[in-house]
Scaffold this motif. Structure first.
Motif, PDB file in Angstrom:
ATOM      1  N   LEU A  71      39.034   2.215  59.504  1.00  0.00           N
ATOM      2  CA  LEU A  71      38.075   1.387  58.785  1.00  0.00           C
ATOM      3  C   LEU A  71      37.187   0.639  59.767  1.00  0.00           C
ATOM      4  O   LEU A  71      37.665   0.040  60.731  1.00  0.00           O
ATOM      5  N   ASN A  72      35.891   0.670  59.517  1.00  0.00           N
ATOM      6  CA  ASN A  72      34.934  -0.127  60.288  1.00  0.00           C
ATOM      7  C   ASN A  72      34.877  -1.503  59.639  1.00  0.00           C
ATOM      8  O   ASN A  72      34.125  -1.744  58.700  1.00  0.00           O
ATOM      9  N   ARG A  73      35.708  -2.407  60.136  1.00  0.00           N
ATOM     10  CA  ARG A  73      35.850  -3.711  59.496  1.00  0.00           C
ATOM     11  C   ARG A  73      34.561  -4.519  59.549  1.00  0.00           C
ATOM     12  O   ARG A  73      34.239  -5.261  58.617  1.00  0.00           O
ATOM     13  N   ALA A  74      33.817  -4.382  60.629  1.00  0.00           N
ATOM     14  CA  ALA A  74      32.561  -5.131  60.747  1.00  0.00           C
ATOM     15  C   ALA A  74      31.552  -4.669  59.692  1.00  0.00           C
ATOM     16  O   ALA A  74      30.862  -5.481  59.070  1.00  0.00           O
ATOM     17  N   ALA A  75      31.487  -3.348  59.475  1.00  0.00           N
ATOM     18  CA  ALA A  75      30.552  -2.816  58.476  1.00  0.00           C
ATOM     19  C   ALA A  75      30.951  -3.262  57.077  1.00  0.00           C
ATOM     20  O   ALA A  75      30.094  -3.661  56.263  1.00  0.00           O
ATOM     21  N   LEU A  76      32.240  -3.211  56.779  1.00  0.00           N
ATOM     22  CA  LEU A  76      32.699  -3.640  55.462  1.00  0.00           C
ATOM     23  C   LEU A  76      32.481  -5.130  55.274  1.00  0.00           C
ATOM     24  O   LEU A  76      32.030  -5.581  54.209  1.00  0.00           O
ATOM     25  N   ARG A  77      32.768  -5.916  56.306  1.00  0.00           N
ATOM     26  CA  ARG A  77      32.588  -7.364  56.209  1.00  0.00           C
ATOM     27  C   ARG A  77      31.130  -7.712  55.925  1.00  0.00           C
ATOM     28  O   ARG A  77      30.838  -8.579  55.094  1.00  0.00           O
ATOM     29  N   ALA A  78      30.193  -7.023  56.598  1.00  0.00           N
ATOM     30  CA  ALA A  78      28.774  -7.293  56.356  1.00  0.00           C
ATOM     31  C   ALA A  78      28.391  -6.991  54.908  1.00  0.00           C
ATOM     32  O   ALA A  78      27.601  -7.721  54.299  1.00  0.00           O
ATOM     33  N   LEU A  79      28.973  -5.942  54.340  1.00  0.00           N
ATOM     34  CA  LEU A  79      28.667  -5.575  52.955  1.00  0.00           C
ATOM     35  C   LEU A  79      29.224  -6.589  51.960  1.00  0.00           C
ATOM     36  O   LEU A  79      28.530  -7.011  51.034  1.00  0.00           O
ATOM     37  N   ILE A  80      30.473  -6.998  52.153  1.00  0.00           N
ATOM     38  CA  ILE A  80      31.103  -7.820  51.120  1.00  0.00           C
ATOM     39  C   ILE A  80      30.711  -9.290  51.216  1.00  0.00           C
ATOM     40  O   ILE A  80      30.695  -9.988  50.197  1.00  0.00           O
ATOM     41  N   PHE A  81      30.368  -9.770  52.394  1.00  0.00           N
ATOM     42  CA  PHE A  81      29.943 -11.164  52.477  1.00  0.00           C
ATOM     43  C   PHE A  81      28.508 -11.343  52.006  1.00  0.00           C
ATOM     44  O   PHE A  81      28.060 -12.462  51.780  1.00  0.00           O
ATOM     45  N   ALA A  82      27.799 -10.240  51.843  1.00  0.00           N
ATOM     46  CA  ALA A  82      26.450 -10.310  51.278  1.00  0.00           C
ATOM     47  C   ALA A  82      26.461 -10.156  49.761  1.00  0.00           C
ATOM     48  O   ALA A  82      25.432 -10.321  49.107  1.00  0.00           O
ATOM     49  N   ASP A  83      27.615  -9.842  49.181  1.00  0.00           N
ATOM     50  CA  ASP A  83      27.699  -9.549  47.741  1.00  0.00           C
ATOM     51  C   ASP A  83      29.041 -10.055  47.212  1.00  0.00           C
ATOM     52  O   ASP A  83      30.081  -9.454  47.466  1.00  0.00           O
ATOM     53  N   ALA A  84      28.995 -11.148  46.456  1.00  0.00           N
ATOM     54  CA  ALA A  84      30.233 -11.774  45.985  1.00  0.00           C
ATOM     55  C   ALA A  84      31.039 -10.838  45.086  1.00  0.00           C
ATOM     56  O   ALA A  84      32.275 -10.836  45.126  1.00  0.00           O
ATOM     57  N   GLU A  85      30.361 -10.020  44.279  1.00  0.00           N
ATOM     58  CA  GLU A  85      31.080  -9.114  43.376  1.00  0.00           C
ATOM     59  C   GLU A  85      31.855  -8.063  44.172  1.00  0.00           C
ATOM     60  O   GLU A  85      33.006  -7.751  43.851  1.00  0.00           O
ATOM     61  N   GLN A  86      31.221  -7.528  45.205  1.00  0.00           N
ATOM     62  CA  GLN A  86      31.897  -6.537  46.046  1.00  0.00           C
ATOM     63  C   GLN A  86      33.069  -7.172  46.799  1.00  0.00           C
ATOM     64  O   GLN A  86      34.130  -6.551  46.961  1.00  0.00           O
ATOM     65  N   ARG A  87      32.887  -8.418  47.248  1.00  0.00           N
ATOM     66  CA  ARG A  87      33.982  -9.098  47.945  1.00  0.00           C
ATOM     67  C   ARG A  87      35.172  -9.286  47.019  1.00  0.00           C
ATOM     68  O   ARG A  87      36.321  -9.066  47.402  1.00  0.00           O
TER      69      ARG A  87
END
Length: 207
Positions: A71-87
Motif C-alpha cells: 500500500l502506498n500510504r502517502a497516496a492514500l492519506r492524501a486522498l482521504i484527508f481531502a475527502d471526509a466521506e472517503q476517510r
C-alpha cells in the motif's frame, strides 16, 4: 512463550501529530514495557494478500499501490484527508481489524502494564478499552514545526491532518495524565521514566 500469570493493565498513549508520542513510546519500550502501536497494526492489516488491501484497491484504484504491491500510504492519506466521506469509509473498514490485531498482541504482554499507542485514540473510541490514558501534549505551533521538519510535507496537509484529529481540548478532557512535550528529548525521557516508576505502583491502572 508461556502465558503470563497476571493480567497487565493497558495504558493508552496518544497525542496529536508532531506531539512526540512516538519518542515517548520508544522510551517506554527501552524501559522494558510491552507496547503495540496502532500504526504498526494498521500496516499489518493492509499487507499484500490481506482482504483489506483488496477492498482499498477496488475503491481507489491501483494508484494506491507501490510497484511491489504494498500500500502506498502517502497516496492514500492524501486522498482521504481531502475527502471526509472517503476517510470515514477507510476507517470503518480498518478500525475493527486493527483493534483485533492490537488487543490480541496486548494480551500476550509480560510487563506489569502494556502500552497501546494510537493517534486516533479519542476519535475511534479506543480509549474506552484502556485502563488509563496518557496524552502527550504540545502547542500547535510546535506540532506543525516538528511535522514539517520530519515529513517534508506541505503546511496545508499538516493542517488537514490536525483538523481530522481530535482537538487538544478533547484529548485533554479524557486524559488521566498529561506530559507537555515542549522541551528537549532528554527532558521527555526523564518525564517518561518518572511516569513509568509511578505506573509500576498501580494496580489496574488506578491509584
Amino acid at each position: 512463550m508461556t502465558t503470563p500469570a497476571f493480567t497487565p493493565w493497558i495504558l493508552g498513549l496518544t497525542g496529536g501529530i508532531g506531539s512526540g508520542k512516538s519518542a515517548a513510546a520508544q522510551r517506554f519500550v527501552e524501559l522494558g514495557v510491552h507496547l503495540v502501536d496502532a500504526d504498526q497494526a494498521a500496516r499489518w492489516v493492509v499487507e499484500p494478500g490481506r482482504p483489506a488491501l483488496a477492498s482499498i484497491v477496488e475503491r481507489f484504484g491501483p494508484g494506491v499501490l507501490l510497484d511491489d504491491g504494498q500500500l502506498n500510504r502517502a497516496a492514500l492519506r492524501a486522498l482521504i484527508f481531502a475527502d471526509a466521506e472517503q476517510r470515514r469509509w477507510v476507517e470503518a473498514l480498518l478500525h475493527p481489524l486493527i483493534g483485533q490485531e492490537i488487543f490480541s498482541y496486548l494480551a500476550k504482554a509480560e510487563s506489569p502494564y502494556a502500552v497501546f499507542v494510537s493517534p486516533l485514540m479519542i476519535e475511534s473510541g479506543q480509549y474506552q478499552r484502556t485502563d488509563r490514558l496518557l496524552v502527550i501534549d504540545a502547542p500547535q505551533s510546535l506540532q506543525i514545526e516538528r511535522t514539517l521538519l520530519r515529513d517534508q510535507t506541505d503546511p496545508e496537509q499538516v493542517q488537514a491532518i490536525l483538523k481530522a484529529q481530535a482537538s487538544r481540548e478533547e484529548r485533554l478532557r479524557h486524559a488521566d495524565d498529561v506530559l507537555v512535550n515542549d522541551r528537549d528529548i532528554a527532558w521527555l525521557h526523564s518525564e517518561v521514566e518518572r511516569l513509568h516508576n509511578f505506573y509500576l505502583t498501580l494496580r489496574g491502572g488506578r491509584e
